[in-house]
Design a protein around this motif. Sequence first.
Motif, short mmCIF file in Angstrom:
data_model
loop_
_atom_site.label_atom_id
_atom_site.label_comp_id
_atom_site.label_asym_id
_atom_site.label_seq_id
_atom_site.Cartn_x
_atom_site.Cartn_y
_atom_site.Cartn_z
N LEU A 196 0.83 -1.21 0.00
CA LEU A 196 0.00 0.00 0.00
C LEU A 196 0.86 1.26 0.00
N THR A 197 1.92 1.27 0.80
CA THR A 197 2.77 2.46 0.83
C THR A 197 3.55 2.60 -0.47
N LEU A 200 1.00 4.06 -2.86
CA LEU A 200 0.33 5.32 -2.55
C LEU A 200 1.27 6.43 -2.09
N ALA A 241 -5.23 8.54 0.02
CA ALA A 241 -4.85 7.14 0.20
C ALA A 241 -5.93 6.37 0.96
N LEU A 242 -6.52 6.99 1.99
CA LEU A 242 -7.60 6.33 2.72
C LEU A 242 -8.81 6.07 1.84
N VAL A 245 -7.91 3.04 -0.27
CA VAL A 245 -7.93 1.80 0.50
C VAL A 245 -9.36 1.41 0.86
N TRP A 248 -11.11 -0.17 -2.26
CA TRP A 248 -10.69 -1.52 -2.61
C TRP A 248 -10.94 -2.51 -1.48
N ALA A 249 -10.93 -2.05 -0.23
CA ALA A 249 -11.29 -2.94 0.87
C ALA A 249 -12.74 -3.38 0.76
N ILE A 284 -4.50 -0.86 10.48
CA ILE A 284 -4.86 0.47 9.96
C ILE A 284 -3.98 1.55 10.57
N PHE A 287 -0.50 1.27 9.09
CA PHE A 287 -0.49 1.76 7.71
C PHE A 287 -0.46 3.29 7.70
N TYR A 291 2.58 5.47 6.19
CA TYR A 291 2.34 6.47 5.15
C TYR A 291 2.83 7.85 5.59
#
Length: 410
Positions: A196-197, A200, A241-242, A245, A248-249, A284, A287, A291
């Motif tokens: 993810l990082t 993003l 970014a949130l 996420v 897609w979550a 979370i 993450f 980030y």
Amino acid sequence: MSDLRRSIRQTLTIARRDFIATVFTPIFLLFLFAPVIMGSFGAIGGMGAASVADGGGGDKSRVVAIVPSTLAAPIAAADARLRGGFRPDEAPPALLTTAPADDPARQAHAAFDDHRYEAAAVLYGPLDRPTILYGARGSRAADYLALLAQTTLAAQQLGGTLPTVAATKRPIVRGHATPGGRHQSAFFAVFGIFFLTLLLAGQVVGTMAEERNNKVIEVLAAAVPLESVFLGKLLGMFGVALLFVAFWATVVSQVSMLLPQSIAAGLHDLAPAVGAPMFAVLFIAYFAMAYLLLGSVFLGVGAQASTMREIQMLSLPITILQVAMFALSSAAAARPGSWVATFAEIFPLSSPFAMAGLAANAPALWPHLLALSWQLLWVAIFIAIGARLFRRGVLQSGSARPFRKRAKAN
């Protein structure tokens, strides 16, 4: 209005400005569906590789047994029995039996030159002392032929067939996490945050360069402290970014309901030590910390770039840094309690990755409170350093008073 409330308001204004400027554009849709685009290219590449493999004779591969005609049926029956223990993608090549000629050894060598099939391994001679030839990447096929000869010989000694076992198979669900499940959960946590990082956080690099090119940063720096500008931009991109996420979550959570029962049962074994609900919260949180930490570093470094060429040159060291943190944290997750794990948990840039792995390996919660506080401290340090470097190197105002003194003067 107090200085703190003014700073918070200025920071949130910058964050809202960057969030809206990024999300409410057509380009954001391409960014949002980037995983679909990358997955499509990967699927096309996989289909191309599969077609090349099929065209190269993958479906023509054979294991050849040169045996008398009286053994053709027994060895075929043994082959059918043994193949029941293999997955379809792990099964050995299909069996081809042929009667021996005057010179079986020469016949076995000639089988590798036969254009009708591709011989992976060839067996000849008596079953209790067979000779097995195999080509490149055919060692496992040779092992299978040896096992096939042994099974056929055992069936003959037992009267022609092996006994049938009627096994009763019952699946169970473990009541607690296993060590293997915890280690796998730790690796997936580290990899998930890394992915993810990597996807993003890199976009933060170009935000300052764009502001420098259109001279907006000078207007912002005159009205708002640079620390608030840096933090606001970082929070704005984190909001993007949130959103990515969360989208897609939601998609993955719906798709996971359609998984086969066997795969769902396998995922159940990936039980973290702190429990699934707390692990989700910590994932979370880490993450977010990963980030913000990497984003603050990238923001400070990217603020020194003024052109797209310079940003592209910065992409390589940034990617190397992220991969290095992933490698260090993966080693820490595999060896919890070691000096590597301790170093990874303390080092600021790898701490979120390593602590996410620790949440899967150990049930204690108090280390995570310390780790989150430690990581927040370094976010503030990186933002302060980045703002100071930008003020001195880009705005050419190195003699400016520190932020704390300027706030008091206002």
